[in-house]
Design a protein around this motif. Structure first.
Motif, PDB file in Angstrom:
ATOM      1  N   ASP A 336      27.225  -0.325  14.917  1.00  0.00           N
ATOM      2  CA  ASP A 336      28.442  -0.419  14.096  1.00  0.00           C
ATOM      3  C   ASP A 336      29.044   0.962  13.848  1.00  0.00           C
ATOM      4  OD1 ASP A 336      28.203  -3.145  13.990  1.00  0.00           O
ATOM      5  OD2 ASP A 336      27.235  -3.182  12.018  1.00  0.00           O
ATOM      6  N   LEU A 337      28.196   1.966  13.617  1.00  0.00           N
ATOM      7  CA  LEU A 337      28.710   3.324  13.419  1.00  0.00           C
ATOM      8  C   LEU A 337      29.445   3.814  14.665  1.00  0.00           C
ATOM      9  CD1 LEU A 337      25.766   5.135  11.566  1.00  0.00           C
ATOM     10  CD2 LEU A 337      28.008   4.582  10.638  1.00  0.00           C
ATOM     11  N   ALA A 338      28.850   3.583  15.826  1.00  0.00           N
ATOM     12  CA  ALA A 338      29.489   4.019  17.066  1.00  0.00           C
ATOM     13  C   ALA A 338      30.803   3.282  17.298  1.00  0.00           C
ATOM     14  CB  ALA A 338      28.543   3.791  18.248  1.00  0.00           C
ATOM     15  N   LYS A 339      30.831   2.004  16.915  1.00  0.00           N
ATOM     16  CA  LYS A 339      32.038   1.204  17.121  1.00  0.00           C
ATOM     17  C   LYS A 339      33.214   1.732  16.300  1.00  0.00           C
ATOM     18  CE  LYS A 339      31.369  -3.206  17.047  1.00  0.00           C
ATOM     19  NZ  LYS A 339      31.139  -4.576  16.524  1.00  0.00           N
ATOM     20  N   TYR A 340      32.936   2.177  15.077  1.00  0.00           N
ATOM     21  CA  TYR A 340      34.010   2.636  14.184  1.00  0.00           C
ATOM     22  C   TYR A 340      34.154   4.158  14.165  1.00  0.00           C
ATOM     23  CZ  TYR A 340      33.970  -2.163  12.538  1.00  0.00           C
ATOM     24  OH  TYR A 340      34.042  -3.540  12.482  1.00  0.00           O
ATOM     25  N   GLY A 341      33.535   4.833  15.118  1.00  0.00           N
ATOM     26  CA  GLY A 341      33.702   6.271  15.231  1.00  0.00           C
ATOM     27  C   GLY A 341      32.919   7.073  14.224  1.00  0.00           C
ATOM     28  N   GLY A 342      31.855   6.516  13.661  1.00  0.00           N
ATOM     29  CA  GLY A 342      31.036   7.237  12.690  1.00  0.00           C
ATOM     30  C   GLY A 342      29.802   7.850  13.328  1.00  0.00           C
ATOM     31  N   PHE A 343      29.287   8.895  12.723  1.00  0.00           N
ATOM     32  CA  PHE A 343      28.075   9.537  13.226  1.00  0.00           C
ATOM     33  C   PHE A 343      27.385  10.269  12.090  1.00  0.00           C
ATOM     34  CE2 PHE A 343      31.520  12.545  13.616  1.00  0.00           C
ATOM     35  CZ  PHE A 343      30.978  13.746  13.201  1.00  0.00           C
ATOM     36  N   ILE A 344      26.108  10.532  12.278  1.00  0.00           N
ATOM     37  CA  ILE A 344      25.320  11.281  11.295  1.00  0.00           C
ATOM     38  C   ILE A 344      25.347  12.748  11.709  1.00  0.00           C
ATOM     39  CG2 ILE A 344      23.033  11.563  10.250  1.00  0.00           C
ATOM     40  CD1 ILE A 344      22.480   8.638  10.976  1.00  0.00           C
ATOM     41  N   PRO A 345      25.792  13.643  10.823  1.00  0.00           N
ATOM     42  CA  PRO A 345      25.860  15.064  11.189  1.00  0.00           C
ATOM     43  C   PRO A 345      24.519  15.591  11.681  1.00  0.00           C
ATOM     44  CG  PRO A 345      26.999  14.682   9.114  1.00  0.00           C
ATOM     45  CD  PRO A 345      26.314  13.391   9.469  1.00  0.00           C
ATOM     46  N   GLY A 346      24.538  16.236  12.837  1.00  0.00           N
ATOM     47  CA  GLY A 346      23.324  16.806  13.408  1.00  0.00           C
ATOM     48  C   GLY A 346      22.499  15.852  14.228  1.00  0.00           C
ATOM     49  N   VAL A 347      22.947  14.585  14.336  1.00  0.00           N
ATOM     50  CA  VAL A 347      22.210  13.579  15.099  1.00  0.00           C
ATOM     51  C   VAL A 347      23.146  13.001  16.153  1.00  0.00           C
ATOM     52  CG1 VAL A 347      20.914  11.417  15.014  1.00  0.00           C
ATOM     53  CG2 VAL A 347      20.808  13.006  13.086  1.00  0.00           C
ATOM     54  N   ARG A 348      22.688  12.938  17.376  1.00  0.00           N
ATOM     55  CA  ARG A 348      23.514  12.408  18.442  1.00  0.00           C
ATOM     56  C   ARG A 348      23.698  10.897  18.284  1.00  0.00           C
ATOM     57  NH1 ARG A 348      21.326  15.285  24.028  1.00  0.00           N
ATOM     58  NH2 ARG A 348      21.931  17.437  23.501  1.00  0.00           N
ATOM     59  N   PRO A 349      24.903  10.397  18.643  1.00  0.00           N
ATOM     60  CA  PRO A 349      25.108   8.944  18.599  1.00  0.00           C
ATOM     61  C   PRO A 349      24.226   8.231  19.618  1.00  0.00           C
ATOM     62  CG  PRO A 349      27.204  10.142  18.706  1.00  0.00           C
ATOM     63  CD  PRO A 349      26.120  11.138  18.985  1.00  0.00           C
ATOM     64  N   GLY A 350      24.065   6.917  19.408  1.00  0.00           N
ATOM     65  CA  GLY A 350      23.278   6.124  20.346  1.00  0.00           C
ATOM     66  C   GLY A 350      21.815   6.007  19.941  1.00  0.00           C
ATOM     67  N   SER A 351      20.926   6.179  20.901  1.00  0.00           N
ATOM     68  CA  SER A 351      19.494   5.983  20.656  1.00  0.00           C
ATOM     69  C   SER A 351      18.928   6.985  19.654  1.00  0.00           C
ATOM     70  CB  SER A 351      18.713   6.080  21.972  1.00  0.00           C
ATOM     71  OG  SER A 351      18.913   7.339  22.578  1.00  0.00           O
ATOM     72  N   ALA A 352      19.482   8.204  19.632  1.00  0.00           N
ATOM     73  CA  ALA A 352      18.997   9.207  18.677  1.00  0.00           C
ATOM     74  C   ALA A 352      19.319   8.784  17.247  1.00  0.00           C
ATOM     75  CB  ALA A 352      19.625  10.569  18.984  1.00  0.00           C
ATOM     76  N   THR A 353      20.509   8.211  17.029  1.00  0.00           N
ATOM     77  CA  THR A 353      20.878   7.724  15.695  1.00  0.00           C
ATOM     78  C   THR A 353      19.979   6.575  15.268  1.00  0.00           C
ATOM     79  OG1 THR A 353      23.194   8.391  15.944  1.00  0.00           O
ATOM     80  CG2 THR A 353      22.727   6.657  14.350  1.00  0.00           C
ATOM     81  N   ILE A 354      19.701   5.655  16.202  1.00  0.00           N
ATOM     82  CA  ILE A 354      18.832   4.519  15.882  1.00  0.00           C
ATOM     83  C   ILE A 354      17.428   4.999  15.529  1.00  0.00           C
ATOM     84  CG2 ILE A 354      17.777   2.434  16.824  1.00  0.00           C
ATOM     85  CD1 ILE A 354      20.292   2.067  18.524  1.00  0.00           C
ATOM     86  N   SER A 355      16.917   5.968  16.281  1.00  0.00           N
ATOM     87  CA  SER A 355      15.580   6.522  15.988  1.00  0.00           C
ATOM     88  C   SER A 355      15.551   7.201  14.627  1.00  0.00           C
ATOM     89  CB  SER A 355      15.173   7.510  17.081  1.00  0.00           C
ATOM     90  OG  SER A 355      15.087   6.883  18.332  1.00  0.00           O
ATOM     91  N   TYR A 356      16.626   7.933  14.308  1.00  0.00           N
ATOM     92  CA  TYR A 356      16.697   8.617  13.008  1.00  0.00           C
ATOM     93  C   TYR A 356      16.722   7.605  11.867  1.00  0.00           C
ATOM     94  CZ  TYR A 356      18.522  11.515   9.216  1.00  0.00           C
ATOM     95  OH  TYR A 356      18.704  12.152   8.008  1.00  0.00           O
TER      96      TYR A 356
END
Length: 430
Positions: A336-356
């Motif tokens: 959902d974050l990737a769909k709406y253009g959101g991201f966690i600062p310092g964390v890559r979108p995709g699998s890295a965000t899910i792992s975090y």
């Protein structure tokens, strides 16, 4: 006090006042019906059994306080709660139900309808089992098949009535009706607990009771803190043009420490009480080697025993992790974050965000799970710490009461804020 101040302010608005009065009247009706006993029951023997059985006292909590009286609503909310849990879990496992849950109000209404349908057979089965369990203890008279069917129909109808009252409160009153009915059942037992505490005070020294009171206050404070505690994960969105300048809006994703509330405790109780109930039933019904084995099983899983409480602790921890993963799905949140253009600062979108997010959820849930498990086995810990066996500190009861009060306070504040806003807009437009 803040709660009393909110209630006083709420009574200044006629619409909120009507909702509060309706809720109170429904709770009075519920408590009145809870004292209408079903036929063929030795109430004196039943009360004596409940006073000496932490197992049945625990079940009475989730019946809304009706089981101890063996009223026509003796099953109380147990079948409805079980049906709600089954449907809630099935929503995440059955694709059609998951799609239905995403259809908004109409989908939720359909799932609620399925929950009501499932409640009826569950209530009938539990009524049948309750009759044979109490008959084995000599509390219920031996009935004819017609009498058993009539008793089961009466208890099933009582469950439907209490479910209807809860839904009326949710629709026309304040707060969640089911939670408020459980709350009313717990509060209704306070005079009994106070009487037991007074009798202990006369028979023992005051030092253990001071420890008991301090632990009670500590648990209340801890429940409030843990209910409100959350890890705020910073979320940043892609730069957007606002007022001729590029803006990068930032918000937070709250990951609650206690994601599941009291649900893991309910799940754990349904499993950890099963060996005791089966053992008591078979032990009294069979006079052979299997009956002896069943009696030993019931004794091993006694609510004041070590095996019961260790199993209870581990089950609550396990269900807390399971339910947290279902409610807060890191994969779905990351997508959902990737769909709406959101991201966690310092964390890559995709699998890295899910792992975090998985890592954050595991760490936060570890604290909440251990806390819930400690609350669940609190009576056992208090009895070992104070030596008081006649006074039990119901950690689950405190958790439910405090959680309901917090939620009710939030709803009243939201209602007051909404009416203030509507009044302000009306004056401004005029």
């Amino acid at each position: 006090m803040k709660i009393l101040d909110i209630i006083v302010r709420a009574f200044h608005y006629p619409a909120i006042r009507r909702k509060i009065i309706f809720t109170v009247l429904m709770l009075v009706v519920f408590r009145f019906i809870a004292h209408i006993p079903a036929g063929g029951v030795d109430l004196a023997a039943l009360r004596n059994l409940f006073n000496n059985s932490p197992l049945l006292s625990l079940l009475d909590i989730f019946s809304g306080g009706t089981l101890a009286n063996f009223s026509i609503m003796a099953l109380g909310l147990n079948p409805y709660i079980n049906a709600s849990i089954i449907l809630q879990m099935a929503t995440f496992m059955i694709p059609k139900l998951e799609e239905l849950s995403k259809e908004g109000e109409s989908g939720r209404a359909q799932i609620n309808r399925y929950t009501r349908f499932l409640t009826v057979p569950l209530a009938a089965m539990q009524a049948f089992g309750m009759y044979f369990l109490l008959k084995s203890q000599g509390i219920v008279d031996v009935l004819t098949p017609v009498g058993i069917i009539a008793l089961c129909i009466t208890m099933t109808a009582g469950t439907i009535i209490v479910m209807w009252i809860g839904e009326l409160i949710s629709e026309y009153g304040i707060g969640n009706g089911i939670s408020l009915l459980i709350f009313a059942g717990i509060v209704g037992r306070f005079p009994v607990i106070f009487s037991q505490t007074t009798s202990v005070l006369q028979a023992t020294n005051i030092f253990p009771l001071l420890i008991f009171a301090a632990l009670t206050l500590l648990v209340v404070v801890a429940v409030v803190v843990m209910n409100e505690a959350a890890r705020r994960v910073p979320i940043q969105y892609a730069r957007r043009l606002r007022g001729g300048t590029m803006a990068s809006p930032q918000t937070y994703l709250p990951v609650k420490v206690n994601q599941a509330g009291v649900i893991p405790i309910i799940f754990a109780i349904s499993l950890v009480l099963f060996p005791t109930m089966i053992g008591q039933f078979l032990g009294s019904a069979l006079d052979n080697q299997l009956g002896l084995w069943a009696q030993n099983l019931a004794a091993a899983f006694s609510p004041d025993g070590l095996m019961y409480n260790v199993s209870y602790f581990l089950l609550v921890v396990g269900f807390s992790f399971f339910y947290a993963a279902v409610v807060f799905n890191p994969k779905r949140v990351g997508e959902d974050l990737a769909k709406y253009g959101g991201f966690i600062p310092g964390v890559r979108p995709g699998s890295a965000t899910i792992s975090y997010l998985n890592s954050v959820l595991y760490k936060v849930t570890s604290v909440g799970a251990v806390f819930l498990a400690l609350v669940a086995i609190l009576p056992f810990l208090v009895q070992r710490a104070t030596g008081l066996t006649t006074v039990a500190l119901g950690g689950t009861s405190i958790l439910i009461v405090v959680s309901v009060i917090i939620e009710l306070t939030k709803q009243l504040e939201a209602q007051i804020a909404m009416h203030r806003y509507e009044g302000y807009v009306g004056k401004k437009s005029s």
